[in-house]
Design a protein around this motif. Structure first.
Motif, PDB file in Angstrom:
ATOM      1  N   LEU A 729       0.823  -1.218   0.000  1.00  0.00           N
ATOM      2  CA  LEU A 729       0.000   0.000   0.000  1.00  0.00           C
ATOM      3  C   LEU A 729       0.854   1.264   0.000  1.00  0.00           C
ATOM      4  O   LEU A 729       0.500   2.264  -0.618  1.00  0.00           O
ATOM      5  CB  LEU A 729      -0.917   0.012   1.231  1.00  0.00           C
ATOM      6  N   CYS A 730       1.976   1.216   0.694  1.00  0.00           N
ATOM      7  CA  CYS A 730       2.837   2.399   0.783  1.00  0.00           C
ATOM      8  C   CYS A 730       3.312   2.870  -0.584  1.00  0.00           C
ATOM      9  O   CYS A 730       3.610   4.043  -0.761  1.00  0.00           O
ATOM     10  CB  CYS A 730       4.060   2.118   1.662  1.00  0.00           C
ATOM     11  N   GLY A 731       3.393   1.965  -1.529  1.00  0.00           N
ATOM     12  CA  GLY A 731       3.879   2.339  -2.858  1.00  0.00           C
ATOM     13  C   GLY A 731       2.779   2.787  -3.798  1.00  0.00           C
ATOM     14  O   GLY A 731       3.057   3.163  -4.930  1.00  0.00           O
ATOM     15  N   ILE A 732       1.519   2.715  -3.354  1.00  0.00           N
ATOM     16  CA  ILE A 732       0.400   3.030  -4.255  1.00  0.00           C
ATOM     17  C   ILE A 732      -0.255   4.334  -3.801  1.00  0.00           C
ATOM     18  O   ILE A 732      -0.704   4.441  -2.653  1.00  0.00           O
ATOM     19  CB  ILE A 732      -0.643   1.881  -4.248  1.00  0.00           C
ATOM     20  N   GLU A 733      -0.307   5.300  -4.709  1.00  0.00           N
ATOM     21  CA  GLU A 733      -0.935   6.573  -4.353  1.00  0.00           C
ATOM     22  C   GLU A 733      -2.420   6.357  -4.115  1.00  0.00           C
ATOM     23  O   GLU A 733      -3.061   5.588  -4.803  1.00  0.00           O
ATOM     24  CB  GLU A 733      -0.739   7.578  -5.494  1.00  0.00           C
ATOM     25  N   GLY A 734      -2.969   7.063  -3.136  1.00  0.00           N
ATOM     26  CA  GLY A 734      -4.413   6.964  -2.933  1.00  0.00           C
ATOM     27  C   GLY A 734      -4.778   6.911  -1.467  1.00  0.00           C
ATOM     28  O   GLY A 734      -3.911   6.876  -0.581  1.00  0.00           O
ATOM     29  N   SER A 735      -6.074   6.886  -1.203  1.00  0.00           N
ATOM     30  CA  SER A 735      -6.537   7.021   0.181  1.00  0.00           C
ATOM     31  C   SER A 735      -6.298   5.753   0.998  1.00  0.00           C
ATOM     32  O   SER A 735      -6.132   5.813   2.213  1.00  0.00           O
ATOM     33  CB  SER A 735      -8.019   7.385   0.194  1.00  0.00           C
ATOM     34  N   ALA A 736      -6.260   4.578   0.306  1.00  0.00           N
ATOM     35  CA  ALA A 736      -6.069   3.334   1.067  1.00  0.00           C
ATOM     36  C   ALA A 736      -4.731   3.371   1.809  1.00  0.00           C
ATOM     37  O   ALA A 736      -4.606   2.886   2.947  1.00  0.00           O
ATOM     38  CB  ALA A 736      -6.116   2.128   0.138  1.00  0.00           C
ATOM     39  N   ARG A 737      -3.750   3.973   1.160  1.00  0.00           N
ATOM     40  CA  ARG A 737      -2.421   4.097   1.769  1.00  0.00           C
ATOM     41  C   ARG A 737      -2.502   4.900   3.072  1.00  0.00           C
ATOM     42  O   ARG A 737      -2.019   4.458   4.121  1.00  0.00           O
ATOM     43  CB  ARG A 737      -1.508   4.800   0.758  1.00  0.00           C
ATOM     44  N   LEU A 766       7.807   2.359  -3.008  1.00  0.00           N
ATOM     45  CA  LEU A 766       7.940   2.688  -4.428  1.00  0.00           C
ATOM     46  C   LEU A 766       7.153   3.954  -4.767  1.00  0.00           C
ATOM     47  O   LEU A 766       6.997   4.292  -5.935  1.00  0.00           O
ATOM     48  CB  LEU A 766       7.395   1.517  -5.266  1.00  0.00           C
ATOM     49  N   HIS A 767       6.662   4.647  -3.754  1.00  0.00           N
ATOM     50  CA  HIS A 767       5.868   5.851  -4.003  1.00  0.00           C
ATOM     51  C   HIS A 767       6.733   6.902  -4.705  1.00  0.00           C
ATOM     52  O   HIS A 767       7.885   7.118  -4.330  1.00  0.00           O
ATOM     53  CB  HIS A 767       5.349   6.395  -2.668  1.00  0.00           C
ATOM     54  N   PRO A 768       6.179   7.610  -5.699  1.00  0.00           N
ATOM     55  CA  PRO A 768       6.995   8.596  -6.418  1.00  0.00           C
ATOM     56  C   PRO A 768       7.470   9.755  -5.533  1.00  0.00           C
ATOM     57  O   PRO A 768       8.482  10.381  -5.836  1.00  0.00           O
ATOM     58  CB  PRO A 768       6.060   9.097  -7.528  1.00  0.00           C
ATOM     59  N   ASP A 769       6.763  10.036  -4.446  1.00  0.00           N
ATOM     60  CA  ASP A 769       7.153  11.167  -3.580  1.00  0.00           C
ATOM     61  C   ASP A 769       7.968  10.717  -2.377  1.00  0.00           C
ATOM     62  O   ASP A 769       7.983  11.392  -1.339  1.00  0.00           O
ATOM     63  CB  ASP A 769       5.904  11.904  -3.073  1.00  0.00           C
ATOM     64  N   VAL A 770       8.646   9.597  -2.490  1.00  0.00           N
ATOM     65  CA  VAL A 770       9.277   9.034  -1.283  1.00  0.00           C
ATOM     66  C   VAL A 770      10.275   9.994  -0.626  1.00  0.00           C
ATOM     67  O   VAL A 770      10.354  10.060   0.595  1.00  0.00           O
ATOM     68  CB  VAL A 770       9.896   7.643  -1.584  1.00  0.00           C
ATOM     69  N   ILE A 771      10.970  10.796  -1.421  1.00  0.00           N
ATOM     70  CA  ILE A 771      11.966  11.696  -0.811  1.00  0.00           C
ATOM     71  C   ILE A 771      11.269  12.713   0.097  1.00  0.00           C
ATOM     72  O   ILE A 771      11.670  12.907   1.256  1.00  0.00           O
ATOM     73  CB  ILE A 771      12.808  12.395  -1.896  1.00  0.00           C
ATOM     74  N   ALA A 772      10.226  13.329  -0.427  1.00  0.00           N
ATOM     75  CA  ALA A 772       9.495  14.315   0.381  1.00  0.00           C
ATOM     76  C   ALA A 772       8.889  13.637   1.605  1.00  0.00           C
ATOM     77  O   ALA A 772       8.844  14.222   2.702  1.00  0.00           O
ATOM     78  CB  ALA A 772       8.406  14.961  -0.467  1.00  0.00           C
ATOM     79  N   GLN A 773       8.418  12.423   1.427  1.00  0.00           N
ATOM     80  CA  GLN A 773       7.810  11.712   2.566  1.00  0.00           C
ATOM     81  C   GLN A 773       8.841  11.450   3.655  1.00  0.00           C
ATOM     82  O   GLN A 773       8.556  11.594   4.847  1.00  0.00           O
ATOM     83  CB  GLN A 773       7.180  10.395   2.084  1.00  0.00           C
TER      84      GLN A 773
END
Ligand code: B3K
Ligand code: ZN
Length: 879
Positions: A729-737, A766-773
């Motif tokens: 889930l951490c790698g998938i954008e969306g509310s479920a995450r 694998l989230h595209p915003d991992v650095i900001a996160q």
């Protein structure tokens, strides 16, 4: 380009600080004094602990005589020094060592020191953690407690008296056996301990705190009863059964497998939450990171349970391989670590199944040790020099060290190897030994010639073995030609002559049959030729990973796919698939996308998904694609550099292709696995493949993957399922995450080990915003630089996230450099561990390489770097 760095004009550049001195193996000299007895009195307090030591010393007949006694210290001041009971003035400080003149053949030396454990953020020596006091002395922490010959070849018998406030420290533990205890005035109490086994200072330990124990006795093979305790804070006691059972299993296994019996009446393990590494094998008093003690189904994954069992075993096994026989000097570290890792691997193989454990161990070796061996921090398993020994607790010394000893075992066979280890323990019990002593004992006891084999101890680098098959006209035999060499950093190849044992078996891919029994080929020369049946279509080679080498050969995708399906050695099956995936992914990352390779892989995966003869634990391993760090190594050959962006894209692309082509097989597997109960013998395997299915689904159909994962997360009755779902889930954008992350945090807040997972899963994603996160997470109220587990949970995870760390902007590199600079003054040992990912710059494509190098240069330019970090950074830049 880093602005601060750029702004420094060349003539204003600070002079390069002097490098810390180089310690060389060849400079070893025995210590001039023996220290038969050591007495220590501790008056304990979190902010002030006073230590009175009394050493009995006598001249060492085996050493060059000296008129002075040199005792190591680190940050210590002596409050008083007495010789033979009288205060003396003829002592001096030489750097941080205390040197005292000693005219006669034997003396007593008494010294008082005082330290502040609460200020010890390095977590070396005596320090405070969560209101308790504990120690970490390996390698050179004892000298932060009191002045002492702090080197592993000085063995002494310790008597210790501990005193302190009873309310704060109701439990007082030390090495050996408790000989006395009692109450004192003013709410204080004391305990006295005696360890009958002479030991070096690095094995000293003390713990004082408010702890409770989970206890159960173990009866040894000779009928002695050993009291075993796992000490933790009261709120953690319910999570200690697995550790205690693992300890009992380890004790029994070492009796049965190596005939090693425990040698004290007491074995204590204490869990502490602030700890630089996994655990420490102090005699009779192991100190552990909580991560390797606490486990229950709700908070620990199946892999966590395995790790607890493995580390408990490892530290326990050190009682013989490390404590009874210790190291002469720190260059010999692999003597105890390589051997003990091998022992813990064999134990875990026996507990959990050989093939799966072997695959796990080889995966670690390839992902961590192979890159180390090919980079600027490469060193032989027995290094020749160091500046800071803490930097040499490496995958090379540990994991390659274990592989080297495993090769001797493969060549001698288990029985003769056992005769060798028996001889080693007999010969060297009570001594500080060398790697050479070990090899000699295996040679003599195992009756094998290891003359050439010793090269493994003195040479860095992973040998490459190129294999070629050449038919011979008018003959039904073919030549199998093996050429071995080492690859130099500039890409050139230099022939080598290591002793390399390879288990091989030829297969006729045309008629579908094995052509001969398995055989062990032992290479010793740069080129070796053997004859095999010329019908051999595919050679099953390095079966069981008998040698830690890289195999290169011409073999078609189709032949590999056949081996992946039919090989009778489960490890070799895994290897064939890895070889197939590596060659496909490296080609794809280099711009050569081979459709037929992809088809072969899909078909091989179809066979894995549908082969009823496979158990799910093995299936789960086979479904894992090679790690990106390993693919970098495979890509960076000769002139070619690794391109992390291209490798990541190729690997994700392959996952999507496999997941898409085999969606119905994957979901059928998921449905089956979902119906296996937690405690079913197949439960573990089922949990493993479920998460694998989610991983592939996420690459193909993120919406469906998110739905399945959210459902798995909500219904989970164990951490394995919960963590697997949250990872995806951490790698998938969306509310479920967001919903799942919040639920997880709320449920487990206050449980440090689980909150570490919460940080890690986000940093690895694998989230595209991992650095900001990750930047946001560093501001979270639960984040602190003071706790190594927490620092690693966020930043070590991030440094191991190829997509985030190798972001083309260089933001990942800058973040890790910032972490190193911020952490270095607090905890240099942990800070220095973050250098090696940046040090791989020479093997990476030029754009990223420049950014990695700039990050290293910025660290190097910082004032007052620790010895740990400065050594790693300068090796990474120069090496
Ligand atoms: N011997 C310890 C490691 C100590 C590391 C010191 N920097 C744990 C182990 O290998 O068992
Ligand atoms: Zn160890």
């Amino acid at each position: 380009m880093d602005i601060a760095h750029d702004a420094i004009a060349p003539d204003a550049a600070p002079a390069t600080p002097a490098k810390p001195p180089l310690i060389r193996r060849e400079d070893y000299r025995p210590y001039p004094w023996l220290v038969p007895q050591t007495e220590l009195h501790f008056a304990l307090g979190i902010e002030k602990t006073r230590i009175a030591s009394k050493l009995t010393v006598e001249r060492n007949p085996a050493a060059d005589p000296s008129q002075e006694l040199r005792l190591n210290g680190d940050g210590l001041t002596a409050l008083s020094v007495k010789v033979d009971g009288e205060p003396v003035n003829d002592w001096a400080m030489d750097g941080s060592d205390l040197v005292v003149a000693l005219p006669a053949a034997a003396h007593t030396v008494e010294i008082v020191t005082e330290i502040d454990p609460s200020a010890n953020t390095q977590l070396m020596g005596l320090y405070a953690s969560n209101g308790m006091l504990c120690t970490q002395c390996e390698a050179e922490g004892f000298r932060r407690i009191t002045f002492f010959p702090d080197r592993p070849d000085v063995l002494s018998t310790f008597r210790v008296r501990m005193e302190g406030p009873k309310a704060a420290f109701p439990v007082l533990l030390c090495n050996g056996n408790k000989t006395s205890k009692g109450d004192l005035e003013g709410g204080r109490h004391f305990a006295e301990w005696h360890d009958p086994w002479p030991k070096p200072s690095y094995l000293f330990a003390l713990v004082a705190g408010d702890l409770v124990a989970n206890s159960a006795p173990f009866t040894t093979v000779s009928g002695r009863k050993v009291e075993c305790n796992i000490w933790v804070r009261a709120e953690d006691i319910a999570r200690t059964d697995h550790a205690l059972e693992s300890l009992h299993r380890s004790m029994k296994w070492d009796e049965e497998t190596f005939e090693r019996e425990y040698d004290l009446d007491l074995f204590n393990i204490v869990a502490v939450s602030d700890f630089n590494m996994g655990a420490m094998e102090n005699k009779g008093l192991n100190v552990f990171n909580t991560k390797y003690v606490l486990a229950d189904r709700d908070t620990a994954t199946d892999a966590d349970f395995d790790a607890v069992e493995g580390v408990i075993a490892h530290e326990y096994f050190h009682n013989w391989s490390g404590n009874r026989v210790t190291c002469r000097d720190w260059f010999q570290l692999s003597l105890k670590e390589g051997f003990t890792v091998l022992r813990d691997q064999l134990f875990s193989q026996d507990m959990r199944g050989e093939a799966v454990k072997r695959i796990e161990d080889v995966r670690i070796l390839r992902a961590a040790q192979f890159p180390e061996d090919a980079g600027p921090l490469a060193h032989p398993i027995r290094p020749d020099s160091y500046r800071e020994i803490s930097n040499f607790y490496t995958a090379t010394v540990y994991n390659k060290g274990a592989e080297v000893i495993r090769m001797m075992r493969s060549m001698a066979g288990p029985e003769r190897f056992r005769r060798g280890t028996d001889l080693y323990f007999d010969r060297h019990d009570g001594e500080a030994a060398t790697c050479e002593d070990f090899v000699k004992a295996i040679e003599d006891g195992g009756e094998i010639d290891l003359a050439n084999f010793r090269k493994w101890y003195s040479t860095a680098g992973t040998p490459v073995v190129k294999i070629e098959q050449r038919g011979r006209p008018r003959d039904d035999q073919a030549e199998l030609i093996f050429r071995q060499f080492l690859r130099k950093p500039d890409g050139s190849e230099e022939p080598s002559s290591f002793t390399i044992p390879l288990r091989i078996r030829p297969y006729d891919t045309f008629d579908g049959e094995w052509l001969a029994a398995e055989q062990l080929v032992v290479l010793e020369n740069p080129t070796e030729v053997i004859l095999i049946d010329d019908r051999t279509g595919a050679l099953s080679v390095n079966r069981g990973f008998t040698a830690p080498v890289i195999i290169e050969r011409k073999i078609t995708d189709g032949q590999l796919a056949i081996l992946a399906r039919v090989d009778d050695d489960p490890f070799a099956r895994y290897e064939a698939l890895q070889e197939l995936a590596v060659s496909h992914l490296v080609a794809a990352a280099s711009g050569d996308h081979r459709a037929d390779g992809e088809t072969a892989l899909i078909e091989a995966f179809r066979a894995i998904l549908t082969d009823d003869a496979l158990d799910d634990s093995m299936r789960g391993e086979l479904l894992m694609l090679p790690a990106e760090t390993y693919l970098f190594e495979a890509m960076a050959v000769g002139e070619r550099k690794a391109d992390p962006g291209a490798i990541h894209a190729a690997r994700e692309g392959l996952k999507a292709a496999i997941g898409g082509a085999l969606a119905s097989e994957f979901y059928a597997l998921y449905d089956r696995a979902q119906n296996v109960a937690h405690d079913d013998p197949q439960g573990r395997g089922a949990r493993k493949v479920k998460t694998q299915v989610l991983v592939y689904a996420a690459s193909t159909d993120p919406a469906k993957a998110a739905e399945l994962a959210a459902n798995q997360f909500d219904r989970a009755d164990n951490m394995t399922d919960r963590q697997g779902a949250l990872m995806v889930l951490c790698g998938i954008e969306g509310s479920a995450r967001e919903t799942a992350l919040k639920a997880f945090y709320e449920r487990f807040k206050g449980n440090d080990l689980v909150i570490d997972k919460w940080f890690t899963l986000q940093a690895l994603s694998l989230h595209p915003d991992v650095i900001a996160q990750v930047e946001e997470l560093a501001k979270h109220s639960d984040f602190t630089m003071k706790n190594p587990n927490r620092v690693r949970s966020l930043y070590m995870a991030f440094a191991g996230n190829p997509q985030g760390f190798h972001d083309a902007s260089g933001a990942g590199y800058r973040m890790i450099a910032d972490v190193i600079l911020a952490l270095d003054p607090v905890n240099p040992q942990t800070a220095a561990r973050f250098v090696s990912p940046l040090g791989r710059w020479r093997r990476i494509e030029p754009g990223r390489a420049a950014l990695m190098k700039a990050a290293l240069e910025r660290i190097a330019a910082a004032p007052d770097l620790s010895r740990d970090t400065s050594e790693q950074v300068s090796r990474s830049l120069d090496g």
